[in-house]
Design an enzyme around this catalytic site. Sequence first.
Site, PDB file in Angstrom:
ATOM      1  N   ASP A   1      -1.050  32.466  -4.812  1.00  0.00           N
ATOM      2  CA  ASP A   1      -0.116  31.576  -4.520  1.00  0.00           C
ATOM      3  C   ASP A   1      -0.443  30.415  -4.804  1.00  0.00           C
ATOM      4  O   ASP A   1      -1.326  30.321  -5.774  1.00  0.00           O
ATOM      5  CB  ASP A   1       0.162  31.137  -2.899  1.00  0.00           C
ATOM      6  CG  ASP A   1      -1.096  31.244  -2.075  1.00  0.00           C
ATOM      7  OD1 ASP A   1      -1.794  29.995  -2.733  1.00  0.00           O
ATOM      8  OD2 ASP A   1      -1.420  31.954  -0.812  1.00  0.00           O
TER       9      ASP A   1
ATOM     10  N   LYS B   1       4.037  30.095  -2.220  1.00  0.00           N
ATOM     11  CA  LYS B   1       5.029  28.660  -0.941  1.00  0.00           C
ATOM     12  C   LYS B   1       4.933  27.307  -1.897  1.00  0.00           C
ATOM     13  O   LYS B   1       3.361  27.091  -2.225  1.00  0.00           O
ATOM     14  CB  LYS B   1       4.142  28.819   0.151  1.00  0.00           C
ATOM     15  CG  LYS B   1       4.499  30.247   1.367  1.00  0.00           C
ATOM     16  CD  LYS B   1       3.984  30.039   2.224  1.00  0.00           C
ATOM     17  CE  LYS B   1       2.362  30.538   2.153  1.00  0.00           C
ATOM     18  NZ  LYS B   1       1.579  30.520   3.702  1.00  0.00           N
TER      19      LYS B   1
ATOM     20  N   MET C   1      -2.404  18.338   3.221  1.00  0.00           N
ATOM     21  CA  MET C   1      -0.719  18.418   3.081  1.00  0.00           C
ATOM     22  C   MET C   1       0.100  17.223   4.116  1.00  0.00           C
ATOM     23  O   MET C   1       0.759  17.336   4.707  1.00  0.00           O
ATOM     24  CB  MET C   1      -0.123  20.178   3.783  1.00  0.00           C
ATOM     25  CG  MET C   1      -0.848  21.467   3.682  1.00  0.00           C
ATOM     26  SD  MET C   1       0.219  22.911   4.657  1.00  0.00           S
ATOM     27  CE  MET C   1      -1.862  22.500   5.414  1.00  0.00           C
TER      28      MET C   1
END
Length: 478
Positions: free
Chosen positions: A250, A272, A385
């Site tokens: 990813d 993603k 994040m």
Amino acid sequence: MQTFPLFMSLQGRRVLVVGGTEAAARKVELLLSAGAQVTLIADTVVGEIAQLIDEARISWAGRAFYNEDLAGVSLVVVASDDESLQARVSLAAQSRCLPVNVVDRPKLSSFIMPAIVDRAPITIAISTGGAAPALARRLRAEIERAMPAAIGRLARFAEVFRAQVRRTLEQPRARRRFWDRVFEGRIGEMALAGDEIGARRELIRLLDGARTEAPTVGMVHLVGAGPGDPDLLTMKAHRLLQRADVVVYDRLVSTEVLAMTRRDAERIYVGKRRGNHSLPQDEINARLVALACAGKSVVRLKGGDPFVFGRGGEEIEALAHAGIAVEVVPGVTAALGCAASAGIPLTHRDHAQTCVFVTGHRKEGTLDLDWPMLARPRQTVVIYMGVEALPTIASQLVAHGLPASTPVALIENGTTDRERRVVGTLATIERQAMRIRLEGPTLCLVGEVVGLALAQSGGPQSAESKDSEFQFESRVGL
Ligand code: SAH
């Protein structure tokens, strides 16, 4: 790639060398060892070349160069010090589309001569695209050291069986696996050590076994790709990437790491993006199951470590449910990579006895974290994040008792050569982050240890950031 590497057969072909210098002597030796028929054009020649002429190993025209000399040759090498001659031969050769190399003059050359490691029949050629020949020589020395002198013997041994193995094992995958076993195990060792009879016997036994082997069952390796720098891959990850049939990766996986994959492995992107899930997790799971059921050796490559905010747990569950074997290979998680790269010790006897990894990813718009626990003193908080929720994080940590002056670092694309860093405090970091528009994966580190790294490096904080509240660091800066 600045130049395209290829290996040219010169057996029995005519090669023209212009110039009788020492450099010419070295090139002639190389060309002869590749089986070329060398014609040399030079008024005068150095001793080494004179000897080759005496021994009739090359033919020599003791005169000036004429364009007609190019007729019937496959390759041209110019090793003369005469610059006008260099240019003239280069032009004449290139106008006939003949490959030409002028020693130490890349602009006049249509091909370059690489540094060579010769372990016939194995040849390794190294080029820096003309940028740093000295570096190419160093690399050659390193490779020579790492490469057993007898490796050529191993290649010749394998060559004897190549056709037979191809006939016996039709599937390329089965063949690849077979040769891996040969080269990695006892057979390879025996061949390297010169026990050719023993190696042959073992190889035939292995081939017999491989023919009757049941079709292979696929397997998934959940592999940590580390934070970006390919040198931070584990050796196991590297080995698996070199063997995989399919690599499922990813967005967090850097192109440099992906480049370590076997060239003809299939690569499937299931990326993603922040807040934009291009492929739902259960579809990824289903895909992994399907690939493994098709008998493939699958590497599911995940940024950092698969088990640190990587949803590795969910993938394992799905695979186990489908009865597929899984192996997990840990990776350097972003916290470790970024901290090392920025020189921030995550724990410190005097400043941080605890280190917490936490996700700043919001679920249904809210950030449900244990603020009193995160705001404890003498602790380092690493937020994955966390960029979008940064204002909430900073204000909550202050509201729960951390001083507004607590140092904070934001590290984007940590450990890669695109790494950027912003250092500030809980009071200032939000504004600073807004100014530089962080787009890549970014890690947020909060705690006294962040200030420590700054102090150790001479403290740019004192120079700039106190009143400008803004500090931007390149990878080498801090
Ligand atoms: N499993 C990964 C984390 C996945 S969550 C690991 O162990 O590192 C994704 C978050 O990881 C990103 O939003 C960012 O906060 C962090 N991250 C991953 N790679 C990073 C890098 N090279 N530099 C900075 N942060 C990174």
